[in-house]
Design a protein around this motif. Structure first.
Motif, PDB file in Angstrom:
ATOM      1  N   ASP A  70     -75.885 -14.571  11.451  1.00  0.00           N
ATOM      2  CA  ASP A  70     -77.207 -14.936  11.975  1.00  0.00           C
ATOM      3  C   ASP A  70     -77.096 -15.788  13.241  1.00  0.00           C
ATOM      4  O   ASP A  70     -77.844 -15.581  14.200  1.00  0.00           O
ATOM      5  CB  ASP A  70     -78.018 -15.680  10.919  1.00  0.00           C
ATOM      6  CG  ASP A  70     -78.634 -14.743   9.896  1.00  0.00           C
ATOM      7  OD1 ASP A  70     -78.458 -13.513  10.028  1.00  0.00           O
ATOM      8  OD2 ASP A  70     -79.284 -15.227   8.958  1.00  0.00           O
ATOM      9  N   LEU A  96     -81.490  -8.155  17.355  1.00  0.00           N
ATOM     10  CA  LEU A  96     -80.653  -7.555  16.317  1.00  0.00           C
ATOM     11  C   LEU A  96     -80.657  -8.367  15.029  1.00  0.00           C
ATOM     12  O   LEU A  96     -80.172  -7.892  14.002  1.00  0.00           O
ATOM     13  CB  LEU A  96     -79.207  -7.431  16.820  1.00  0.00           C
ATOM     14  CG  LEU A  96     -78.960  -6.392  17.923  1.00  0.00           C
ATOM     15  CD1 LEU A  96     -77.555  -6.547  18.490  1.00  0.00           C
ATOM     16  CD2 LEU A  96     -79.150  -4.979  17.386  1.00  0.00           C
ATOM     17  N   LEU A 135     -75.900 -13.424  16.087  1.00  0.00           N
ATOM     18  CA  LEU A 135     -76.944 -12.496  16.507  1.00  0.00           C
ATOM     19  C   LEU A 135     -78.062 -13.227  17.248  1.00  0.00           C
ATOM     20  O   LEU A 135     -78.562 -12.733  18.273  1.00  0.00           O
ATOM     21  CB  LEU A 135     -77.514 -11.754  15.300  1.00  0.00           C
ATOM     22  CG  LEU A 135     -76.558 -10.760  14.632  1.00  0.00           C
ATOM     23  CD1 LEU A 135     -77.204 -10.182  13.375  1.00  0.00           C
ATOM     24  CD2 LEU A 135     -76.138  -9.648  15.575  1.00  0.00           C
ATOM     25  N   CYS A 169     -79.467   1.713  12.906  1.00  0.00           N
ATOM     26  CA  CYS A 169     -78.822   2.427  14.011  1.00  0.00           C
ATOM     27  C   CYS A 169     -79.586   3.717  14.280  1.00  0.00           C
ATOM     28  O   CYS A 169     -79.852   4.488  13.353  1.00  0.00           O
ATOM     29  CB  CYS A 169     -77.376   2.740  13.646  1.00  0.00           C
ATOM     30  SG  CYS A 169     -76.539   3.856  14.814  1.00  0.00           S
ATOM     31  N   CYS A 200     -72.630   0.020  16.691  1.00  0.00           N
ATOM     32  CA  CYS A 200     -72.799   0.269  15.261  1.00  0.00           C
ATOM     33  C   CYS A 200     -71.440   0.207  14.572  1.00  0.00           C
ATOM     34  O   CYS A 200     -70.535   0.981  14.896  1.00  0.00           O
ATOM     35  CB  CYS A 200     -73.455   1.630  15.020  1.00  0.00           C
ATOM     36  SG  CYS A 200     -73.697   1.975  13.246  1.00  0.00           S
ATOM     37  N   ARG A 206     -74.326  -4.667  15.842  1.00  0.00           N
ATOM     38  CA  ARG A 206     -73.944  -5.953  16.408  1.00  0.00           C
ATOM     39  C   ARG A 206     -74.029  -5.841  17.928  1.00  0.00           C
ATOM     40  O   ARG A 206     -74.166  -4.730  18.465  1.00  0.00           O
ATOM     41  CB  ARG A 206     -72.531  -6.370  15.995  1.00  0.00           C
ATOM     42  CG  ARG A 206     -71.460  -5.337  16.289  1.00  0.00           C
ATOM     43  CD  ARG A 206     -70.070  -5.925  16.382  1.00  0.00           C
ATOM     44  NE  ARG A 206     -69.761  -6.339  17.764  1.00  0.00           N
ATOM     45  CZ  ARG A 206     -68.541  -6.692  18.180  1.00  0.00           C
ATOM     46  NH1 ARG A 206     -67.529  -6.702  17.319  1.00  0.00           N
ATOM     47  NH2 ARG A 206     -68.334  -7.035  19.433  1.00  0.00           N
ATOM     48  N   GLU A 261     -77.719   3.453   9.511  1.00  0.00           N
ATOM     49  CA  GLU A 261     -77.198   2.265   8.834  1.00  0.00           C
ATOM     50  C   GLU A 261     -77.652   1.000   9.566  1.00  0.00           C
ATOM     51  O   GLU A 261     -77.875   1.007  10.779  1.00  0.00           O
ATOM     52  CB  GLU A 261     -75.665   2.312   8.774  1.00  0.00           C
ATOM     53  CG  GLU A 261     -75.097   3.443   7.952  1.00  0.00           C
ATOM     54  CD  GLU A 261     -75.416   3.298   6.472  1.00  0.00           C
ATOM     55  OE1 GLU A 261     -75.521   2.139   6.000  1.00  0.00           O
ATOM     56  OE2 GLU A 261     -75.555   4.326   5.793  1.00  0.00           O
ATOM     57  N   ARG A 262     -77.758  -0.085   8.829  1.00  0.00           N
ATOM     58  CA  ARG A 262     -78.189  -1.357   9.416  1.00  0.00           C
ATOM     59  C   ARG A 262     -76.968  -2.251   9.669  1.00  0.00           C
ATOM     60  O   ARG A 262     -76.802  -3.316   9.073  1.00  0.00           O
ATOM     61  CB  ARG A 262     -79.207  -2.040   8.499  1.00  0.00           C
ATOM     62  CG  ARG A 262     -80.486  -1.219   8.342  1.00  0.00           C
ATOM     63  CD  ARG A 262     -81.517  -1.896   7.465  1.00  0.00           C
ATOM     64  NE  ARG A 262     -82.704  -1.073   7.345  1.00  0.00           N
ATOM     65  CZ  ARG A 262     -83.724  -1.072   8.194  1.00  0.00           C
ATOM     66  NH1 ARG A 262     -83.700  -1.897   9.237  1.00  0.00           N
ATOM     67  NH2 ARG A 262     -84.764  -0.278   8.029  1.00  0.00           N
ATOM     68  N   MET A 263     -76.118  -1.767  10.572  1.00  0.00           N
ATOM     69  CA  MET A 263     -74.865  -2.461  10.854  1.00  0.00           C
ATOM     70  C   MET A 263     -74.653  -2.589  12.368  1.00  0.00           C
ATOM     71  O   MET A 263     -73.557  -2.394  12.881  1.00  0.00           O
ATOM     72  CB  MET A 263     -73.684  -1.727  10.211  1.00  0.00           C
ATOM     73  CG  MET A 263     -73.744  -1.694   8.686  1.00  0.00           C
ATOM     74  SD  MET A 263     -72.321  -0.868   7.938  1.00  0.00           S
ATOM     75  CE  MET A 263     -71.000  -1.996   8.399  1.00  0.00           C
ATOM     76  N   ASP A 295     -82.793  -9.081  12.839  1.00  0.00           N
ATOM     77  CA  ASP A 295     -83.504  -8.528  11.688  1.00  0.00           C
ATOM     78  C   ASP A 295     -82.833  -7.286  11.111  1.00  0.00           C
ATOM     79  O   ASP A 295     -83.403  -6.600  10.266  1.00  0.00           O
ATOM     80  CB  ASP A 295     -84.951  -8.195  12.071  1.00  0.00           C
ATOM     81  CG  ASP A 295     -85.757  -9.449  12.389  1.00  0.00           C
ATOM     82  OD1 ASP A 295     -85.470 -10.499  11.780  1.00  0.00           O
ATOM     83  OD2 ASP A 295     -86.638  -9.379  13.262  1.00  0.00           O
ATOM     84  N   ARG A 296     -81.624  -6.990  11.606  1.00  0.00           N
ATOM     85  CA  ARG A 296     -80.804  -5.873  11.102  1.00  0.00           C
ATOM     86  C   ARG A 296     -81.520  -4.531  11.231  1.00  0.00           C
ATOM     87  O   ARG A 296     -81.706  -3.808  10.242  1.00  0.00           O
ATOM     88  CB  ARG A 296     -80.390  -6.087   9.643  1.00  0.00           C
ATOM     89  CG  ARG A 296     -79.746  -7.437   9.329  1.00  0.00           C
ATOM     90  CD  ARG A 296     -78.540  -7.749  10.197  1.00  0.00           C
ATOM     91  NE  ARG A 296     -77.719  -8.809   9.642  1.00  0.00           N
ATOM     92  CZ  ARG A 296     -77.948 -10.123   9.783  1.00  0.00           C
ATOM     93  NH1 ARG A 296     -79.017 -10.540  10.459  1.00  0.00           N
ATOM     94  NH2 ARG A 296     -77.122 -11.001   9.252  1.00  0.00           N
TER      95      ARG A 296
END
Length: 238
Positions: A47, A127, A50, A133, A114, A142, A138-140, A129-130
């Motif tokens: 967190d 970014l 990001l 992609c 991703c 950065r 996927e919620r990965m 709040d995730r």
């Protein structure tokens, strides 16, 4: 034909209001480097990392290219593919100035990476709040920024361009961070003429053939004018 490779660092964007990489107190915009610029920091406290890069990305909206960025774009407009700009900066000021033959060796704030599928989509939103992609769902995601301990992008292309160049120019970089810091030595070893345009002399281990101190917004346009003038003179002689 004169092939030119230009390496730019934080100094070229500082005059646009983009904070330089590290302050006199050793902090990066108030943060310890190891807290925001390493893979370990991201694993430990994603967190914070990001939020830091989200703030930097939003801050790009408040700055504009300066005369140095515009001069390099003007040079590319005149000599095309004979110029390659390699930047250590993660801002988009070169692009906004008009440069297109460009390598971001340390990544870009306006891209995400991703960790699931490896895609690097253009990205302007936060970014933290995730978000998903856009390529794999996927919620990965950065920041697509090369952190300490990671491999910079396109090193092979950069090194090949440096050794094949006629002129290597370093603008606004400290000469302290590798691998970029080694390019002047690489260029010199292959007989490439080297030029430094910097606010003050860098810590490069190998001296430049031509070192000029001053503001990038003044030095770079003047140098570009010299290059284009010599190019016109050569064309007239032919």
């Amino acid at each position: 034909m004169t092939r030119i490779v230009v390496l730019t660092g934080a100094g070229i964007s500082a005059e646009s209001g983009v904070p330089t990489f590290r302050g006199a107190d050793g902090l990066w915009e108030g943060h310890l480097i190891e807290d925001v610029a390493t893979p370990e920091a991201y694993e430990r406290d994603p967190d914070t990392v990001l939020a830091f890069y989200d703030a930097r990305r939003r801050a790009l909206r408040t700055v504009v290219p300066n005369a140095a960025h515009l001069a390099l774009a003007r040079l590319e407009g005149a000599i095309g593919g004979d110029l390659l700009v390699v930047t250590q900066n993660v801002d988009d000021l070169h692009e906004r100035a008009g440069s297109r033959n460009l390598v971001h060796m340390h990544g870009e704030l306006r891209r995400a990476l991703c960790l699931a599928c490896g895609s690097r989509p253009a990205w302007d939103e936060d970014l933290i709040d995730r978000p998903a992609c856009p390529d794999c769902g996927e919620r990965m995601l950065r920041p697509d920024v090369v952190w300490f301990g990671e491999m910079p992008y396109e090193l092979g292309r950069i090194e090949n361009a440096v050794v094949a160049a006629d002129v290597f120019v370093s603008i606004g970089t400290s000469g302290a961070v590798y691998p970029a810091a080694g390019y002047v030595a690489l260029a010199s070893a292959f007989g490439v003429r080297t030029v430094e345009l910097n606010l003050e002399p860098s810590d490069a281990a190998v001296p430049f053939d031509d070192a000029r101190a001053g503001r990038a917004s003044e030095l770079v346009p003047a140098w570009v004018d010299e290059v284009l003038s010599a190019r016109r003179a050569g064309a007239e002689r032919r």
